[in-house]
Enzyme design. Structure first.
Site, PDB file in Angstrom:
ATOM      1  N   ARG A 178      38.017  84.618 -14.848  1.00 16.48           N
ATOM      2  CA  ARG A 178      37.426  83.429 -16.054  1.00 16.48           C
ATOM      3  C   ARG A 178      36.326  82.748 -15.213  1.00 16.48           C
ATOM      4  O   ARG A 178      36.756  82.338 -14.157  1.00 16.48           O
ATOM      5  CB  ARG A 178      38.505  82.897 -17.106  1.00 16.48           C
ATOM      6  N   SER A 223      43.908  83.431  -6.535  1.00 16.25           N
ATOM      7  CA  SER A 223      45.357  83.436  -6.176  1.00 16.25           C
ATOM      8  C   SER A 223      45.700  83.932  -5.689  1.00 16.25           C
ATOM      9  O   SER A 223      46.300  84.999  -5.755  1.00 16.25           O
ATOM     10  CB  SER A 223      45.795  83.807  -8.354  1.00 16.25           C
ATOM     11  N   ASP A 242      45.596  79.358  -7.913  1.00 15.70           N
ATOM     12  CA  ASP A 242      45.315  78.433  -9.335  1.00 15.70           C
ATOM     13  C   ASP A 242      46.739  77.823  -9.442  1.00 15.70           C
ATOM     14  O   ASP A 242      46.911  77.085 -10.274  1.00 15.70           O
ATOM     15  CB  ASP A 242      45.552  80.106 -10.373  1.00 15.70           C
TER      16      ASP A 242
END
Ligand code: ADP
Ligand code: MG
Length: 464
Positions: A79, A147, A200
Site C-alpha cells: 500500500r 515486513s 510492520d
C-alpha cells in the site's frame, strides 16, 4: 464403533487430537516464548527469536505537522499512503491510498526489478498530485514499512537478514533495503526521501500508541505473523550501554521463528515445512498465518482423498500447492447454512469435487476448525508470552495489544479462538479487566508515516 469408522473420520479425529493444545500446553508455550525472547535480547546468534532493535525509542505523539508518505510492503499486498498530520490529537488524515497485489514473479526475481516496481508505483501515485504539491517543503518524506527481518543500522536504514513468506529475491539478502528503494526512486527522479525504515509490527505499534497510550505491543497476523513491544533498554543485554531518552526501545521480536517441543506439530506441518522455500525456519508462523493455514488444510484433505473413496476424484486438484488459500478456509469454516452450501460450492467450483455428501462437507469444516483453532490458540500463547516478558500477565495495569493483518481482520472464528485461548491462559477475569485486544487496520503504514514525521522532526532539532 471403531470397526465402522471410515478413513476420513479416523484421519479427522487424529488431526483434532494432534492439533489440540490444552491450557497446560499453552502455558508452557507462553513461558517458552518469554524465555526465547530473553535469549534473543542476550544474543542474536544463538536465539531463534532475533528480538531486533528498531531504533524507535519514543513512540510518536500527535505534535508532528505536515504531509508524509508511507509505503507498506507486506507479504501479499503493498500500500502507498499520503497522510496529513495537523499537529493535534486526532488530526491524522489519510488523503490518498493505493493498494495492490505484489506480482508473483517479482517475489522471486531480482532486487533491481522488485525495487524498481515499488518506485514506479510510487511515481504513479505522486504523479496524481498537483505539480506544486511539495514545491516549498522540499522533498517528500517516506516511511518505508518492510515486513521482513531487518537488522536496523539506524531509524532509516537496515540490512535484510533473510526473506520469509515465499519471497526469494536472492541478491537482496544482506543488502541495505532503504538504500535500494532510495536508489530506485532517484533513478526515476521521484522527489522523495526514505526517512524511516520500519517493520510492520513497529508501524502498527506506533499508530495504536498514538491513539491509546496504554498500547504496549502490536501483533501482525496476515500473510505471516510477528510482534513488537516496548522493552526497557537495561534488559537488552546484547547492546550494553544502549542509552535512550525514554529508557525504552521498541523491539521487533520476529517471533515467527519461535520453536518449542511443546508446539503441537503434525505430520502435515512437517511436510509443509520440508517443501517450503525456507525449511527449518518459521515453525510458529507456519502454524498460524494466512500463507499457511490453507496449505495445512489442503494437505489433510489430500491425505483423506488418498484413503477415502468419496474424495478420490479430488486427489489431482488437491495436489496443487496453494490452491486452497486462507479466504476459502474462512468461507467454508464460517458457512452458516444448514446444508453447508458454501462448502459445497467451493468444493465443486474450486476443487471440482461434485456431489459431496453432507457428511463429507462436515468433515471439511472439522478440518478447517481444528487447524484454525490451533492457530488462534498458539497466537494467544505468544501474546501471553509477551505480556509475561513485560511483567503484565498479572497485576492491575491496562495493556492494549493491537492486532492487525488480513487473516485476523477477516476471520471471526480465528479471533474468537485467540481470545478464548488468552482467557484460558491468563484467566477470564484478568483479561476482562486488564487486557484489550484491539483490531487495527493500516496501522503498519500509517505508523510508518508517523515515524517518518518523528524522524524528520529529530533531524530538524539537530540542525537548528
Ligand atoms: P500483508 O501480509 O501482505 O501485509 P494483509 O495483512 O492484508 O497483507 O494480509 C493478507 C493475508 O491475509 C492474505 O495473504 C491471506 O492469507 C489473509 N487473508 C486475506 N483475506 C482473508 C480472509 N477472508 N480469510 C482469511 N484470511 C485472509
Ligand atoms: Mg501488512
Amino acid at each position: 464403533m471403531a470397526e465402522t469408522e471410515t478413513a476420513e473420520e479416523r484421519l479427522t479425529a487424529e488431526l483434532e487430537a494432534a492439533c489440540d493444545a490444552d491450557v497446560d500446553t499453552l502455558r508452557e508455550l507462553a513461558a517458552a516464548m518469554a524465555e526465547e525472547m530473553k535469549k534473543g535480547l542476550r544474543s542474536e546468534d544463538e536465539a531463534k527469536i532475533k528480538m531486533l532493535i528498531s531504533f524507535v525509542h519514543t513512540l510518536p505523539d500527535w505534535n508532528a505537522k505536515g504531509i508524509f508518505y508511507a509505503l507498506d510492503v507486506g507479504g501479499t499486498n503493498f500500500r502507498i499512503l499520503r497522510v496529513s498530520l495537523g499537529g493535534e490529537r486526532s488530526s491524522l488524515e489519510v488523503q490518498d491510498m493505493d493498494r495492490q497485489h505484489i506480482p508473483q514473479d517479482l517475489m522471486k526475481g531480482t532486487s533491481e526489478a522488485f525495487f524498481d516496481f515499488l518506485a514506479s508505483s510510487i511515481e504513479r501515485f505522486v504523479g496524481k498530485e498537483g505539480k506544486d504539491a511539495v514545491s516549498d517543503s522540499g522533498k517528500r518524506r517516506l516511511g518505508f514499512t518492510f515486513s521482513f527481518p531487518v537488522k536496523q543500522t539506524s531509524v532509516s536504514s537496515g540490512n535484510l537478514i533473510r526473506w520469509t513468506k515465499g519471497f526469494a529475491i536472492k541478491d537482496a539478502v544482506h543488502e541495505e533495503v532503504s538504500g535500494l528503494l532510495q536508489a530506485a526512486l532517484d533513478k526515476r527522479r521521484v522527489n522523495m526521501q526514505v526517512t524511516a525504515l520500519v517493520n510492520d509490527t513497529v508501524g502498527s505499534l506506533a499508530l495504536a500508541h498514538y491513539h491509546d497510550q496504554d498500547t504496549v505491543a502490536a501483533v501482525i497476523i496476515g500473510t505471516g505473523t510477528n510482534a513488537a513491544y516496548v522493552e526497557k533498554t537495561e534488559n537488552i543485554t546484547k547492546s550494553p550501554g544502549l542509552l535512550t531518552p525514554s529508557g525504552q526501545m521498541v523491539i521487533n521480536t520476529e517471533w515467527g521463528n519461535f520453536f518449542s517441543s511443546h508446539l503441537p506439530r503434525t505430520s502435515y506441518d512437517i511436510e509443509l515445512d520440508a517443501e517450503s522455500l525456507n525449511p527449518n525456519e518459521m515453525a510458529y508462523e507456519k502454524m498460524i498465518s494466512g500463507m499457511y493455514l490453507g496449505e495445512i488444510v489442503r494437505r489433510v484433505l489430500l491425505r483423506i482423498s488418498q484413503e477415502s473413496d468419496e474424495f478420490r476424484q479430488a486427489a489431482d486438484m488437491l495436489s496443487r500447492p496453494s490452491i486452497l488459500s486462507a479466504p476459502y478456509i474462512t468461507a467454508m469454516h464460517q458457512d452458516k447454512s444448514s446444508e453447508l452450501k458454501e462448502v459445497e460450492r467451493i468444493l465443486r467450483d474450486l476443487l471440482q469435487i461434485k456431489d459431496v455428501p453432507l457428511r463429507m462437507r462436515r468433515i471439511v469444516v472439522r478440518v478447517c476448525d481444528a487447524v484454525t483453532r490451533r492457530a488462534g490458540r498458539l497466537g494467544a500463547a505468544g501474546i501471553a508470552g509477551i505480556l509475561k516478558k513485560m511483567g503484565r500477565e498479572e497485576g492491575n495495569s491496562r495493556s492494549v495489544v493491537a492486532i492487525e493483518g488480513g487473516l485476523y481482520a477477516s476471520y471471526k472464528k480465528f479471533r474468537e479462538y485467540l481470545k478464548e485461548g488468552l482467557e484460558e491462559i491468563l484467566g477470564r477475569d484478568f483479561v476482562a479487566r486488564n487486557v484489550v485486544l484491539k483490531i487495527t487496520e493500516d496501522g503498519s503504514g500509517l505508523g510508518a508515516a508517523l515515524l517518518a514525521a518523528a524522524a524528520a522532526e529529530e533531524v530538524g532539532k539537530k540542525s537548528s
